[in-house]
Design an enzyme around this catalytic site. Structure first.
Site, PDB file in Angstrom:
ATOM      1  N   THR A 160       4.887   0.714  13.675  1.00  0.00           N
ATOM      2  CA  THR A 160       3.519   0.443  13.755  1.00  0.00           C
ATOM      3  C   THR A 160       3.127   0.653  15.223  1.00  0.00           C
ATOM      4  OG1 THR A 160       1.844  -1.382  13.890  1.00  0.00           O
ATOM      5  CG2 THR A 160       3.992  -2.045  14.385  1.00  0.00           C
ATOM      6  N   TYR A 204       3.468 -10.067  15.870  1.00  0.00           N
ATOM      7  CA  TYR A 204       3.435  -8.912  14.926  1.00  0.00           C
ATOM      8  C   TYR A 204       4.220  -7.730  15.478  1.00  0.00           C
ATOM      9  CZ  TYR A 204       2.207  -4.794  12.058  1.00  0.00           C
ATOM     10  OH  TYR A 204       2.188  -3.587  11.439  1.00  0.00           O
ATOM     11  N   TYR A 219       5.519  -7.858   7.382  1.00  0.00           N
ATOM     12  CA  TYR A 219       4.643  -8.953   7.549  1.00  0.00           C
ATOM     13  C   TYR A 219       3.846  -8.561   8.376  1.00  0.00           C
ATOM     14  CZ  TYR A 219       3.213 -13.764   8.231  1.00  0.00           C
ATOM     15  OH  TYR A 219       2.558 -14.872   8.409  1.00  0.00           O
ATOM     16  N   ILE A 263      15.017  -8.760   0.879  1.00  0.00           N
ATOM     17  CA  ILE A 263      15.952  -8.040   2.054  1.00  0.00           C
ATOM     18  C   ILE A 263      16.075  -8.875   3.133  1.00  0.00           C
ATOM     19  CG2 ILE A 263      14.611  -5.858   1.353  1.00  0.00           C
ATOM     20  CD1 ILE A 263      12.604  -6.024   3.573  1.00  0.00           C
ATOM     21  N   LYS A 306       8.115  -6.168  15.293  1.00  0.00           N
ATOM     22  CA  LYS A 306       8.020  -4.800  14.438  1.00  0.00           C
ATOM     23  C   LYS A 306       8.991  -4.026  15.458  1.00  0.00           C
ATOM     24  CE  LYS A 306       6.917  -2.812  11.645  1.00  0.00           C
ATOM     25  NZ  LYS A 306       7.646  -2.671  10.127  1.00  0.00           N
ATOM     26  N   GLN A 357       0.725  -1.219  -0.109  1.00  0.00           N
ATOM     27  CA  GLN A 357       0.061  -0.191   0.125  1.00  0.00           C
ATOM     28  C   GLN A 357       1.000   1.196   0.031  1.00  0.00           C
ATOM     29  OE1 GLN A 357      -3.940   0.306   1.956  1.00  0.00           O
ATOM     30  NE2 GLN A 357      -2.805  -1.586   3.468  1.00  0.00           N
TER      31      GLN A 357
END
Length: 297
Positions: free
Chosen positions: A110, A134, A70, A45, A138, A12
């Site tokens: 995030t 997640y 992810y 990457i 991050k 996005q």
């Protein structure tokens, strides 16, 4: 003119950067896969040697914008190795390469690095407490970037949506056009973020030569809403008539607890970069107009 390497450029935010990139800088859009109609340089990457070769080769990179992540919060609980590779190891690879080449790394993070149990907006200095794989991976990516010694700008964002890929706005547009009724949770509050706005901010940092303002920043659209409020606004702006009812999160249990409150305080980013952040409803209308005008699904 700077050479700008964009990772995750088929997602996005990457697609939003493609739209505004223009020719004032030399953008190199990379991803693990190709998509039809987009010029993409393949780059894994998670492969440190490949990253070093791309960033530190003959044509050195001045800026890396890491849009790759992810992001499937539920599946990450069962696929923690892949989440760790993309969200943490890959971030470290990019940071080490940036340090070696002298590039600046703009790394996207995030709101999930926070626990989500606050009642006032999270500032950059607030303690982190991610609840699931997640958020933990991050956060590990953020720490790896900081530890590398490279010049970095870490941008935490939330509730990202755009005309591209899969996201809440596109899902709600479809569901409210097909169904007579829906339930959407009202006990999770945050700030939606239009990827076009975030891309514009990142481009402005590059184009206005503000890459020396190293640090962690929060960027989401202004205002606060629940997922229920967000869904109602999407329905109304899309001209649909589905009946949407508010419900509690425990009616839709997932593999990991979502933050109940993840509003990000944007005072620092506005002061340091001198920007105005658009209100979420205004940006949502812009996105829906774009979807309707372009016929994107």
């Amino acid at each position: 003119m700077m050479r700008v390497l964009v990772t995750g450029s088929n997602g996005q935010l990457g697609m939003s950067l493609r739209k505004i990139a223009g020719e004032s800088h030399d953008f190199v859009f990379t991803d693990i896969n190709d998509i039809p109609g987009q010029e993409t340089v393949r780059l894994d990457i998670t492969d440190k040697d490949a990253v070093m070769s791309m960033v530190c080769g003959e044509e050195k990179v001045d800026v890396i914008v890491n849009c790759a992540a992810y992001t499937n919060v539920d599946i990450a609980e069962e696929d923690s190795m892949t989440a760790e590779l993309i969200n943490s190891v890959a971030a470290s690879n990019l940071a080490v390469a940036a340090k070696e080449s002298g590039a600046v790394l703009v790394h996207i993070s995030t709101d999930y690095v926070f626990g989500g149990d606050a009642c006032v907006p999270y500032g950059e200095e607030c303690g982190t407490d991610p609840k699931g794989v997640y958020g933990k991976t991050k956060l590990a990516g953020e720490l790896a970037v900081k530890a590398s010694g490279c010049m970095y700008i870490i941008i935490r964002t939330s509730w990202l949506y755009s005309p591209y890929g899969k996201n809440f706005v596109k899902t709600m547009r479809q569901l409210t056009s097909e169904k007579e009724s829906l339930k959407v949770v009202f006990d999770q509050a945050g700030s939606p973020t239009f990827a076009g706005d975030l891309a514009g901010f990142i481009y402005g940092i590059i184009d206005n030569d503000m890459l020396d303002r190293s640090g962690v920043y929060h960027y989401s659209n202004e205002g606060v809403c629940s997922w229920y409020d967000f869904a109602v606004a999407i329905r109304d702006l899309s001209g649909n008539v589905c009946d949407i009812s508010p419900c509690h999160s425990d009616e839709f249990p997932g593999r990991v607890e979502r933050p109940h409150y993840s509003v990000l305080d944007k005072t620092r980013v506005k002061e340091v970069f001198g920007i105005r952040v658009p209100y979420w409803m205004d940006s949502l209308k812009h996105c829906i107009d774009e979807l309707e005008n372009t016929g994107l699904k």
